[in-house]
Motif scaffolding. Structure first.
Motif, PDB file in Angstrom:
ATOM      1  N   THR A  95       1.056  -1.041  -0.011  1.00  0.00           N
ATOM      2  CA  THR A  95       0.132  -0.130   0.058  1.00  0.00           C
ATOM      3  C   THR A  95       1.224   1.131  -0.198  1.00  0.00           C
ATOM      4  N   ALA A  96       2.306   1.492   0.898  1.00  0.00           N
ATOM      5  CA  ALA A  96       2.787   2.688   0.863  1.00  0.00           C
ATOM      6  C   ALA A  96       3.402   2.323  -0.640  1.00  0.00           C
ATOM      7  N   ASP A  97       3.781   1.648  -1.211  1.00  0.00           N
ATOM      8  CA  ASP A  97       4.634   1.666  -2.482  1.00  0.00           C
ATOM      9  C   ASP A  97       3.363   2.020  -3.365  1.00  0.00           C
ATOM     10  N   LEU A  98       2.295   1.746  -3.516  1.00  0.00           N
ATOM     11  CA  LEU A  98       0.991   2.403  -4.456  1.00  0.00           C
ATOM     12  C   LEU A  98       1.233   3.624  -4.197  1.00  0.00           C
ATOM     13  N   GLU A  99       0.720   3.972  -2.755  1.00  0.00           N
ATOM     14  CA  GLU A  99       0.786   5.679  -2.422  1.00  0.00           C
ATOM     15  C   GLU A  99       1.203   6.565  -2.778  1.00  0.00           C
ATOM     16  N   ARG A 100       3.117   6.142  -2.744  1.00  0.00           N
ATOM     17  CA  ARG A 100       4.209   7.097  -3.353  1.00  0.00           C
ATOM     18  C   ARG A 100       4.055   7.129  -4.330  1.00  0.00           C
ATOM     19  N   ARG A 101       3.555   6.323  -5.667  1.00  0.00           N
ATOM     20  CA  ARG A 101       3.009   6.075  -6.937  1.00  0.00           C
ATOM     21  C   ARG A 101       1.940   6.623  -7.287  1.00  0.00           C
ATOM     22  N   TRP A 102       1.536   6.887  -6.223  1.00  0.00           N
ATOM     23  CA  TRP A 102       0.160   7.380  -6.901  1.00  0.00           C
ATOM     24  C   TRP A 102      -0.610   8.050  -5.886  1.00  0.00           C
ATOM     25  N   PRO A 103       0.297   9.917  -4.978  1.00  0.00           N
ATOM     26  CA  PRO A 103      -0.421  10.503  -4.577  1.00  0.00           C
ATOM     27  C   PRO A 103      -1.552  10.766  -4.255  1.00  0.00           C
ATOM     28  N   ASP A 104      -2.150  10.717  -5.081  1.00  0.00           N
ATOM     29  CA  ASP A 104      -3.625  11.218  -5.308  1.00  0.00           C
ATOM     30  C   ASP A 104      -4.790  10.727  -4.738  1.00  0.00           C
ATOM     31  N   TYR A 105      -4.104  10.257  -4.480  1.00  0.00           N
ATOM     32  CA  TYR A 105      -4.863   8.483  -4.004  1.00  0.00           C
ATOM     33  C   TYR A 105      -4.999   7.731  -2.966  1.00  0.00           C
ATOM     34  N   PRO A 106      -4.571   8.377  -1.617  1.00  0.00           N
ATOM     35  CA  PRO A 106      -4.861   7.992  -0.445  1.00  0.00           C
ATOM     36  C   PRO A 106      -5.789   6.946  -0.564  1.00  0.00           C
ATOM     37  N   PRO A 107      -4.555   5.969   0.585  1.00  0.00           N
ATOM     38  CA  PRO A 107      -5.753   4.597   0.848  1.00  0.00           C
ATOM     39  C   PRO A 107      -7.373   4.734   1.371  1.00  0.00           C
ATOM     40  N   TYR A 108      -8.261   4.712   1.111  1.00  0.00           N
ATOM     41  CA  TYR A 108      -9.425   4.920   1.442  1.00  0.00           C
ATOM     42  C   TYR A 108     -10.063   6.338   1.648  1.00  0.00           C
ATOM     43  N   GLY A 109      -9.051   7.355   0.622  1.00  0.00           N
ATOM     44  CA  GLY A 109      -9.302   8.571   0.740  1.00  0.00           C
ATOM     45  C   GLY A 109      -8.636   9.215   1.537  1.00  0.00           C
ATOM     46  N   GLY A 110      -7.598   8.476   2.148  1.00  0.00           N
ATOM     47  CA  GLY A 110      -7.386   9.348   2.633  1.00  0.00           C
ATOM     48  C   GLY A 110      -7.706   9.904   5.225  1.00  0.00           C
ATOM     49  N   VAL A 111      -9.397   8.866   4.663  1.00  0.00           N
ATOM     50  CA  VAL A 111     -10.392   8.929   6.248  1.00  0.00           C
ATOM     51  C   VAL A 111      -9.350   8.429   7.393  1.00  0.00           C
ATOM     52  N   PHE A 112      -8.996   7.057   7.257  1.00  0.00           N
ATOM     53  CA  PHE A 112      -7.601   7.368   8.163  1.00  0.00           C
ATOM     54  C   PHE A 112      -6.198   7.110   8.297  1.00  0.00           C
ATOM     55  N   ASP A 113      -5.912   7.644   9.290  1.00  0.00           N
ATOM     56  CA  ASP A 113      -4.405   7.259   9.863  1.00  0.00           C
ATOM     57  C   ASP A 113      -3.540   6.226   8.862  1.00  0.00           C
ATOM     58  N   GLU A 114      -4.376   4.905   9.885  1.00  0.00           N
ATOM     59  CA  GLU A 114      -3.309   3.971   9.489  1.00  0.00           C
ATOM     60  C   GLU A 114      -3.873   2.923   8.896  1.00  0.00           C
ATOM     61  N   VAL A 115      -2.823   1.893   7.911  1.00  0.00           N
ATOM     62  CA  VAL A 115      -4.257   1.596   7.096  1.00  0.00           C
ATOM     63  C   VAL A 115      -3.890   0.493   8.087  1.00  0.00           C
ATOM     64  N   HIS A 116      -5.132  -0.965   8.193  1.00  0.00           N
ATOM     65  CA  HIS A 116      -4.957  -2.272   8.883  1.00  0.00           C
ATOM     66  C   HIS A 116      -4.906  -3.272   7.871  1.00  0.00           C
ATOM     67  N   PRO A 117      -3.958  -3.717   7.335  1.00  0.00           N
ATOM     68  CA  PRO A 117      -4.490  -4.836   6.692  1.00  0.00           C
ATOM     69  C   PRO A 117      -4.904  -6.121   7.322  1.00  0.00           C
ATOM     70  N   HIS A 118      -6.447  -6.197   6.164  1.00  0.00           N
ATOM     71  CA  HIS A 118      -7.187  -7.547   6.706  1.00  0.00           C
ATOM     72  C   HIS A 118      -8.382  -8.205   5.531  1.00  0.00           C
ATOM     73  N   LEU A 119      -8.848  -9.144   5.914  1.00  0.00           N
ATOM     74  CA  LEU A 119      -9.464  -9.989   5.018  1.00  0.00           C
ATOM     75  C   LEU A 119     -10.636  -9.983   4.881  1.00  0.00           C
ATOM     76  N   THR A 120     -12.087  -8.807   4.553  1.00  0.00           N
ATOM     77  CA  THR A 120     -13.140  -8.751   5.353  1.00  0.00           C
ATOM     78  C   THR A 120     -14.249  -9.810   5.764  1.00  0.00           C
TER      79      THR A 120
END
Length: 174
Positions: A95-120
């Motif tokens: 996720t960090a690599d993707l965010e570095r490559r595409w900074p205009d698209y933060p995980p979950y729209g930037g709603v969360f300070d930290e992303v917690h990897p999980h399988l819903t």
């Protein structure tokens, strides 16, 4: 996810997990969405994804060796039950690599300070239902899955579908 036509996501599919969580997961997920760990959502609208984006995704995928993830415990957020991967750093680094490559698209729209990897497993359920689901799913754990692809998926207005499947680098199984 509450998706609109043209929405995209980058996921790590864990389709085999449906053998233990499918009966719980499927009623709660949008059509076509496989069991997965989200790497980046939301991503660029489908009509804006170009060949440079596709090459960038391929490069990111190839920098990772396929791996095995073990799920031995359930976790929860408010109204969400999920499986915890034993190697969350693998997914967080992706996720960090993707965010570095595409900074205009933060995980979950930037709603969360930290992303917690999980399988819903289930979403939109109350605490009592979470307790029951987790008790049943836990009886099937631990569960291991081969993780060997990164997918770009898109919502067409009715269902999610794979737009691009990118293999991780090959690994030698012990």
């Amino acid at each position: 996810m509450g998706s609109s036509a043209g929405d995209t996501a980058i996921i790590v599919p864990v389709s085999s997990a449906d053998t233990i969580i499918g009966s719980w997961r499927l009623p709660y997920c949008e059509p076509g969405l496989p069991a997965h760990i989200t790497a980046l959502y939301p991503f660029k609208p489908l009509d804006l994804i170009d060949s440079d984006d596709r090459v960038g995704l391929q490069e990111i995928a190839l920098r990772r060796a396929a791996t095995i993830t073990r799920f031995a415990a359930c976790g929860r957020f408010p109204s969400v039950s999920f499986l915890e991967p034993d190697n969350p750093a693998f997914y967080a680094d992706l996720t960090a690599d993707l965010e570095r490559r595409w900074p205009d698209y933060p995980p979950y729209g930037g709603v969360f300070d930290e992303v917690h990897p999980h399988l819903t497993i289930a979403e939109g359920v109350d605490t009592r239902e979470q307790d029951g689901i987790e008790r049943i799913v836990h009886s099937s754990l631990p569960y291991e899955a081969v993780i060997d692809e990164l997918w770009l998926i898109a919502f067409d207005g009715e269902r999610w579908q794979s737009e691009l499947r990118l293999p991780f680098a090959v690994f030698n199984r012990p």
